[in-house]
Design a protein around this motif. Structure first.
Motif, PDB file in Angstrom:
ATOM      1  N   ALA A 254      68.152  86.868  29.352  1.00  0.00           N
ATOM      2  CA  ALA A 254      68.115  88.014  28.617  1.00  0.00           C
ATOM      3  C   ALA A 254      66.547  88.310  28.193  1.00  0.00           C
ATOM      4  CB  ALA A 254      68.857  88.048  27.150  1.00  0.00           C
ATOM      5  N   THR A 255      66.328  89.494  28.155  1.00  0.00           N
ATOM      6  CA  THR A 255      64.872  90.125  27.927  1.00  0.00           C
ATOM      7  C   THR A 255      65.080  91.245  26.998  1.00  0.00           C
ATOM      8  OG1 THR A 255      64.886  91.537  29.899  1.00  0.00           O
ATOM      9  CG2 THR A 255      63.835  89.368  30.111  1.00  0.00           C
ATOM     10  N   LEU A 256      63.983  91.456  26.050  1.00  0.00           N
ATOM     11  CA  LEU A 256      64.038  92.377  25.243  1.00  0.00           C
ATOM     12  C   LEU A 256      64.037  93.835  25.661  1.00  0.00           C
ATOM     13  CD1 LEU A 256      61.508  91.026  22.387  1.00  0.00           C
ATOM     14  CD2 LEU A 256      63.881  90.918  22.305  1.00  0.00           C
ATOM     15  N   THR A 257      63.612  93.933  26.957  1.00  0.00           N
ATOM     16  CA  THR A 257      63.678  95.105  27.462  1.00  0.00           C
ATOM     17  C   THR A 257      64.552  95.288  28.639  1.00  0.00           C
ATOM     18  OG1 THR A 257      61.829  94.196  28.857  1.00  0.00           O
ATOM     19  CG2 THR A 257      61.208  95.423  27.102  1.00  0.00           C
ATOM     20  N   ALA A 258      64.945  96.596  29.042  1.00  0.00           N
ATOM     21  CA  ALA A 258      65.914  96.524  30.148  1.00  0.00           C
ATOM     22  C   ALA A 258      65.547  96.107  31.515  1.00  0.00           C
ATOM     23  CB  ALA A 258      66.304  97.942  30.535  1.00  0.00           C
ATOM     24  N   SER A 259      64.178  96.105  31.973  1.00  0.00           N
ATOM     25  CA  SER A 259      63.879  95.255  33.015  1.00  0.00           C
ATOM     26  C   SER A 259      63.087  94.142  32.726  1.00  0.00           C
ATOM     27  CB  SER A 259      62.903  96.363  33.648  1.00  0.00           C
ATOM     28  OG  SER A 259      62.066  95.695  34.782  1.00  0.00           O
ATOM     29  N   PRO A 260      63.392  92.957  33.306  1.00  0.00           N
ATOM     30  CA  PRO A 260      62.615  91.860  33.251  1.00  0.00           C
ATOM     31  C   PRO A 260      61.228  91.646  33.667  1.00  0.00           C
ATOM     32  CG  PRO A 260      64.145  91.539  34.843  1.00  0.00           C
ATOM     33  CD  PRO A 260      64.415  92.917  34.310  1.00  0.00           C
ATOM     34  N   ARG A 261      60.765  92.816  34.171  1.00  0.00           N
ATOM     35  CA  ARG A 261      59.471  93.104  34.737  1.00  0.00           C
ATOM     36  C   ARG A 261      58.661  93.648  33.950  1.00  0.00           C
ATOM     37  NH1 ARG A 261      60.093  94.131  41.396  1.00  0.00           N
ATOM     38  NH2 ARG A 261      61.584  92.156  41.731  1.00  0.00           N
ATOM     39  N   HIS A 262      59.101  94.479  32.913  1.00  0.00           N
ATOM     40  CA  HIS A 262      58.278  95.019  31.830  1.00  0.00           C
ATOM     41  C   HIS A 262      57.540  94.063  31.283  1.00  0.00           C
ATOM     42  CE1 HIS A 262      57.271  97.136  27.932  1.00  0.00           C
ATOM     43  NE2 HIS A 262      57.672  98.304  28.650  1.00  0.00           N
TER      44      HIS A 262
END
Length: 390
Positions: free
Chosen positions: A325-333
């Protein structure tokens, strides 16, 4: 005092109060004393160049008085600890695990200093066990049959993360209306929720899990045909450690699926930050006491810093699913890439690094937007589990 009370083995409130008094003495009193005296030394020039005879005399006097006060407080706290321990050993007082809050506190304390509890205060240390209705299940054929009256041949074993317990898998049930365990039960799986002392080294817990699973499978009310292992955070590391324990294991041949949710396979940056922070604070005498507070962490926390390497290889016959999981929709953000799910970055959750290392070359990955604890009961994870374990 009745025989039942004097032979009680479950922790009581007095055990917890004795631990609190001990920690107050060892951490709070010692930290306050060392910090106070370090500032006295700095003010009176003892840490660099003395400011003069009068300053030296005043500083020495201050140290003598302050030292006497702290020694007195320390003796009082140690006396209180000894007294509480003495009464607790008789079995007097209420038991500790009478509600959600007390179980939460015990699990958190085990995660922070569980290795020490096992040595010094074993009644407060959690023993790894299956749980039903917030109670340990006896690992006997009769005990398992009573706890799992609808036991089937497909067993899904859930193991929580650091400072957590089996109840954490019910997080958000009021909002989502269900849990992973309930949904898998509808698919014919029998969910088994474990609780463990997460302050112990991951390898130690791995060995305990291997032994527990062997007893579970051998003593299960019906023939076990398939085992799924599902771990959140540190739970995934313990599962990997268990599958790598040498020996002939009945349960290992039956493992078909391993699912890890936000597991720091290659380490967690937050745990590393705590270690670095304690080292930095230790360089200054005035802050060294606070550094020692940070150092009061269990071996299990240390294991989160590095994760587990290639020596803990995947089972060749099992399917591995790695969820991040990441805090942003895109893990590349940039925010998502740096913070991950707040505790674990995506690359670590997938067992991959920039050097080309890939711990799970055949593993299937899933990314979700959210934070670390969302993974305990998330609709996206639930949908994936239903697909993977159908």
């Amino acid at each position: 005092m009745s025989t039942r009370q004097s032979s009680r083995t479950e922790p009581g409130l007095l055990d917890a109060l004795a631990l609190l008094a001990q920690v107050a003495d060892e951490v709070l009193v010692d930290t306050a004393r060392d910090t106070h005296l370090a500032w006295v030394d700095r003010a009176h020039g003892f840490l660099d160049r003395p400011l003069g005879l009068s300053s030296v005399v005043a500083g020495h006097g201050h140290r003598v008085v302050a030292g006497s006060v702290y020694r007195g407080v320390g003796l009082s706290m140690r006396g209180l600890t000894a007294g509480l321990d003495m009464v607790a050993r008789t079995g007097a007082g209420p038991v500790m695990e009478t509600g959600h809050r007390s179980r939460f506190v015990r699990s958190a304390v085990n995660g922070l200093i569980g290795d020490r509890l096992e040595q010094e205060r074993p009644r407060l240390a959690i023993t790894m066990a299956p749980r039903v209705d917030d109670r340990d299940v006896p690992l006997t054929r009769d005990g398992l049959a009573a706890a799992y009256p609808a036991a089937g041949g497909q067993v899904a074993v859930f193991l929580h993360g650091l400072c957590e317990n089996d109840a954490y898998w019910r997080r958000g049930r009021a909002q989502r209306g269900t849990t992973y365990a309930e949904e898998l039960a509808d698919l014919g799986w029998t969910p088994v929720m474990l609780r463990a002392n997460t302050g112990l080294p991951v390898r130690t817990n791995g060995a305990a899990l291997a032994g527990l699973l062997e007893t579970l499978v051998v003593s299960w009310p019906t023939d076990v045909t398939r085992v799924a292992l599902i771990g959140h955070s540190m739970g995934g590391l313990v599962i990997r450690a268990a599958t790598a324990v040498s020996g002939e294991w009945t349960w290992r041949d039956r493992v078909s699926d391993v699912v890890t949710l936000g597991t720091p396979h290659l380490g967690a940056p937050l745990a590393s930050g705590v270690k670095q922070g304690s080292q930095l604070l230790g360089r200054l005498p005035e802050l060294a006491g606070f550094g020692r507070v940070l150092d009061q962490r269990a071996a299990g926390v240390e294991d989160l810093i590095l994760g587990l390497d290639e020596d803990f290889a995947p089972l060749p016959h099992a399917r591995y699913r790695l969820v991040s999981a990441t805090l942003t929709a895109s893990p590349r953000h940039p925010v998502g890439a740096f913070f991950g799910d707040v505790l674990v970055r995506q690359a670590s959750a997938y067992g991959r690094d920039r050097g080309g290392r890939n711990l799970f070359p055949d593993g299937e990955v899933l990314h979700l937007r959210g934070h670390h604890f969302d993974l305990l009961n998330d609709a996206g994870v639930a949908a994936a589990l239903r697909k993977w374990l159908a």
